[in-house]
Design a protein around this motif. Structure first.
Motif, mmCIF file in Angstrom:
data_model
loop_
_atom_site.group_PDB
_atom_site.id
_atom_site.type_symbol
_atom_site.label_atom_id
_atom_site.label_comp_id
_atom_site.label_asym_id
_atom_site.label_seq_id
_atom_site.Cartn_x
_atom_site.Cartn_y
_atom_site.Cartn_z
ATOM 1 N N ALA A 155 0.830 -1.208 0.000
ATOM 2 C CA ALA A 155 0.000 0.000 0.000
ATOM 3 C C ALA A 155 0.865 1.259 0.000
ATOM 4 N N GLY A 156 1.944 1.253 0.800
ATOM 5 C CA GLY A 156 2.818 2.423 0.858
ATOM 6 C C GLY A 156 3.502 2.710 -0.457
ATOM 7 N N GLN A 157 3.929 1.668 -1.154
ATOM 8 C CA GLN A 157 4.578 1.844 -2.454
ATOM 9 C C GLN A 157 3.595 2.380 -3.493
ATOM 10 N N ARG A 158 2.392 1.848 -3.463
ATOM 11 C CA ARG A 158 1.385 2.294 -4.432
ATOM 12 C C ARG A 158 1.026 3.757 -4.213
ATOM 13 N N LEU A 159 0.853 4.168 -2.964
ATOM 14 C CA LEU A 159 0.469 5.545 -2.672
ATOM 15 C C LEU A 159 1.599 6.521 -2.989
ATOM 16 N N PHE A 160 2.830 6.090 -2.823
ATOM 17 C CA PHE A 160 3.953 6.945 -3.200
ATOM 18 C C PHE A 160 3.982 7.152 -4.708
ATOM 19 N N LYS A 161 3.755 6.068 -5.447
ATOM 20 C CA LYS A 161 3.759 6.167 -6.904
ATOM 21 C C LYS A 161 2.583 7.006 -7.400
ATOM 22 N N GLN A 162 1.425 6.844 -6.774
ATOM 23 C CA GLN A 162 0.212 7.519 -7.252
ATOM 24 C C GLN A 162 0.138 8.978 -6.829
ATOM 25 N N ALA A 207 -4.728 16.851 17.268
ATOM 26 C CA ALA A 207 -3.659 17.726 16.790
ATOM 27 C C ALA A 207 -2.850 17.033 15.701
ATOM 28 N N LEU A 208 -2.552 15.763 15.897
ATOM 29 C CA LEU A 208 -1.811 15.012 14.889
ATOM 30 C C LEU A 208 -2.615 14.864 13.606
ATOM 31 N N MET A 209 -3.905 14.630 13.731
ATOM 32 C CA MET A 209 -4.754 14.442 12.555
ATOM 33 C C MET A 209 -4.797 15.671 11.668
ATOM 34 N N THR A 210 -4.471 16.842 12.206
ATOM 35 C CA THR A 210 -4.482 18.065 11.378
ATOM 36 C C THR A 210 -3.329 18.095 10.378
ATOM 37 N N VAL A 211 -2.258 17.317 10.649
ATOM 38 C CA VAL A 211 -1.048 17.442 9.819
ATOM 39 C C VAL A 211 -0.550 16.132 9.210
ATOM 40 N N VAL A 212 -0.924 14.988 9.769
ATOM 41 C CA VAL A 212 -0.334 13.718 9.329
ATOM 42 C C VAL A 212 -0.839 13.333 7.942
ATOM 43 N N GLU A 213 0.095 12.954 7.065
ATOM 44 C CA GLU A 213 -0.249 12.415 5.751
ATOM 45 C C GLU A 213 -0.589 10.938 5.945
ATOM 46 N N ASP A 214 -1.809 10.680 6.361
ATOM 47 C CA ASP A 214 -2.223 9.370 6.868
ATOM 48 C C ASP A 214 -2.511 8.402 5.726
ATOM 49 N N THR A 215 -1.593 7.471 5.515
ATOM 50 C CA THR A 215 -1.754 6.528 4.406
ATOM 51 C C THR A 215 -2.871 5.528 4.654
ATOM 52 N N ARG A 220 -7.608 3.378 2.146
ATOM 53 C CA ARG A 220 -9.007 2.946 2.224
ATOM 54 C C ARG A 220 -9.917 3.780 1.324
ATOM 55 N N HIS A 221 -9.540 5.042 1.124
ATOM 56 C CA HIS A 221 -10.408 5.970 0.397
ATOM 57 C C HIS A 221 -9.610 6.671 -0.701
ATOM 58 N N ASN A 222 -9.273 7.936 -0.493
ATOM 59 C CA ASN A 222 -8.465 8.667 -1.464
ATOM 60 C C ASN A 222 -7.909 9.921 -0.802
ATOM 61 N N LEU A 223 -7.181 10.713 -1.578
ATOM 62 C CA LEU A 223 -6.522 11.891 -1.035
ATOM 63 C C LEU A 223 -7.525 12.947 -0.574
ATOM 64 N N THR A 224 -8.669 13.026 -1.244
ATOM 65 C CA THR A 224 -9.698 13.990 -0.843
ATOM 66 C C THR A 224 -10.210 13.682 0.555
ATOM 67 N N PHE A 225 -10.385 12.401 0.862
ATOM 68 C CA PHE A 225 -10.812 12.013 2.204
ATOM 69 C C PHE A 225 -9.788 12.468 3.245
ATOM 70 N N TYR A 258 -17.121 8.751 11.544
ATOM 71 C CA TYR A 258 -16.046 7.996 10.909
ATOM 72 C C TYR A 258 -16.270 6.496 11.000
ATOM 73 N N SER A 259 -16.827 6.049 12.110
ATOM 74 C CA SER A 259 -17.078 4.614 12.257
ATOM 75 C C SER A 259 -18.083 4.131 11.213
ATOM 76 N N SER A 260 -19.125 4.906 10.987
ATOM 77 C CA SER A 260 -20.147 4.505 10.013
ATOM 78 C C SER A 260 -19.627 4.586 8.580
ATOM 79 N N ARG A 261 -18.671 5.488 8.324
ATOM 80 C CA ARG A 261 -18.116 5.666 6.973
ATOM 81 C C ARG A 261 -16.810 4.901 6.768
ATOM 82 N N ARG A 262 -16.386 4.174 7.779
ATOM 83 C CA ARG A 262 -15.176 3.347 7.742
ATOM 84 C C ARG A 262 -13.918 4.175 7.466
ATOM 85 N N ILE A 263 -13.855 5.327 8.116
ATOM 86 C CA ILE A 263 -12.667 6.183 8.043
ATOM 87 C C ILE A 263 -11.841 5.944 9.309
ATOM 88 N N SER A 264 -10.601 5.509 9.132
ATOM 89 C CA SER A 264 -9.750 5.165 10.269
ATOM 90 C C SER A 264 -8.410 5.884 10.171
#
Length: 283
Positions: A155-162, A207-215, A220-225, A258-264
């Protein structure tokens, strides 16, 4: 080195139980996850404990370059990953956290060895500077020069490439700036104000969620999420985060959303554990 290992395990457990953590497994619910619960995390953390001590011991005894230390602890990490999957019946609960916390334990052990007997303070800045040296050129070596078939990519390799997202490899290569400049200040703010562990941890997580590039989110979703999650966290922090009634209620609502939309936000959760660890070993 038992102290460093035990603080790593403590940090993993504190992250797992703090609640209500938006979309994450906690002691209240399984959040966005259907294949794991709090007991899965307890078993996983127990399985990873010996590796944390081993990484700390390797760091303390290390006499070579920081980059050589990263190579030295890799076999420990591979065995620990196997142990985790055995303990969880194949569920990936803490693979990312194993990676970053193993590096932190080794770096902390190395810094303890450097200052032992000199009455010098152990600081988060010193540990993270060592992490940065350990992980120099990690992204280029593991992601940038890869020639891998699309179907064989992680997953990490794919997201770096994409998207060019460097993920946790980029974080450690940069010396974990999200922890240093977002996580630790939020943690210290809440701690010094006398709030409970739950509030301290939740405030730090947002506070972390405001800045982390959370792979985890992008995978699970996309960059817009991801950008939406960062904006949600920023909005709650503008309300005072977990330190105000309005902010805390917004976190409760976000957990349900987030739980209902499966955002983790799993990447932010990993760095929450790192933040707690660094606070404890430098207190």
């Amino acid at each position: 080195m038992r102290y460093i290992g035990s603080k790593a395990v403590e940090a993993m457990l504190m992250e797992a139980v703090c609640a209500p953590a938006p979309g994450l497994v906690d002691r209240y619910n399984s959040g966005a996850h259907t294949d794991m619960d709090i007991f899965t995390f307890m078993r996983s953390t127990a399985a990873l404990g010996p590796a944390m001590y081993s990484c700390a011991a390797c760091g303390y005894m290390h006499e070579d370059s920081p980059s050589a230390l990263l190579r030295r602890i890799r076999p420990i990490g591979r065995q620990a990953e196997t142990d985790m999957f055995v303990a969880t019946d194949g569920v990936n609960t803490q693979k990312g956290l194993l990676f970053v916390m193993g590096i932190l334990c080794a770096a902390t052990g190395a810094v303890y060895h450097q200052v032992y007997g000199y009455e010098k303070a152990i600081t988060a800045e010193k540990i993270l500077a060592y992490v940065k040296e350990m992980c120099r050129n990690l992204v280029a070596e593991e992601l940038g020069a890869m020639q891998i078939d699309e179907g064989a990519m992680t997953a990490g390799q794919r997201l770096f490439k994409q998207y060019g997202i460097r993920g946790i490899r980029g974080e450690v290569e940069d010396g974990l700036p999200a922890v240093l400049y977002a996580g630790l200040p939020a943690y210290e703010e809440a701690k010094q104000a006398g709030f409970s562990n739950d509030v301290v941890l939740l405030h730090t997580l947002l506070a972390l969620m405001t800045v982390v590039e959370d792979t985890t989110i992008v995978h699970r979703h996309n960059l817009t999420f991801l950008r939406d999650v960062q904006a949600d966290a920023q909005r709650i922090m503008s309300l005072g985060g977990a330190l105000t009634e309005e902010g805390f209620q917004a976190i409760v609502d976000l957990d349900a959303n987030y739980s209902s939309r499966r955002i983790s936000p799993g990447g932010s959760a990993d760095l929450l554990a790192v933040t707690h660890f660094l606070y404890e070993v430098t207190a």
